[in-house]
Write a protein that holds these residues in place. Sequence first.
Motif: not given
Length: 331
Positions: A149-152, A156, A178, A185-186, A188
């Motif tokens: 995953l990614s994070i905006e 964060r 998570c 995917g991301t 928010d």
Amino acid sequence: MSRPDPAIRVVLIHGSDTGLISERAAGFAKTILGKNDDPFALVRLDSSEIAGDPGRLADEANTIALFGGTRAIWVKVSGNRPIQAAVEAVLAAPPQDAWIVLEAGDIKKGVGLRKICENARGAAAIACYADNDAALDRLIDSELQEAKLSIEPDARALLRSLLGADRLASRSEVAKLCLYALGTGTIDIDAVRAVVGDAGASATDEAVDAAALGDAAGLDKAFRRILGSGTAAFVVANAALRHFHLLHRIKAAAEDGMPQSTAIERYAGGIFFQRKGKLEQQLRIWTADRLLMALERLDGAIFDSRLKANIADEVIGQALLAVTMLARARR
């Protein structure tokens, strides 16, 4: 600690962040043991056992493993039971195939075990304090990477502001986030607001309080609800570990002469006011020695759940039930 130095056989892990201390102690023990599945390769002791029998630590350290390989002697240091002489005896004649892991609380510089382990050639002392922003970012990134995953950036920043007091608590919150965001995917900012902090905390508190009060039916109901929501069992185990550390800290202070009300205010001043009545009830049920038994059971379950991820929920569920039965026996 990823590659234990053979010249250093005693490692003291101490500080104010009990979650980070437990995590590092468990991680170091796991590194020492490697793939060794000998059930006798890991020995858990409490400082009260060593204080009552100063030769016990050296005996355990120099015992030859039945099936070969290295051994880890994991000692939980608690209360005012001195074990410096036992540690010095081990350092005077270091073991060849074993490491001593001392898990302690906050120790002042130049005092007791910290003084010994900072000055001795065959020992090391590792301090564990609340994470700064850089450490929190590394923790967040490690969990995100594992979950793919990614994070905006704004998410964060908010997440970081909600973490930091305790490493296990922080890791549990990020892992829970998570799980919530898996497949999206991301992450928010709305996801952080929905999951981290107070959201979901009431069910975890309910499960922990039920275990500490000996309420098996209440534990079962809350634990099932938590698992059904997609939250991992180790979130409850980590919360229980922190809570029982808190109970033991208050109990030990009271036994050392501090009024219990003062100890509660000092160590649990930030606890939600509606839980304080339950906390006082739990302190009437538990003795310091039985709290140590509960902590050992929870520590062991968290360690085992990492080694046996496929049955982690069952391992932790059984440990929580065992703790509940200890409380029920006192009631």
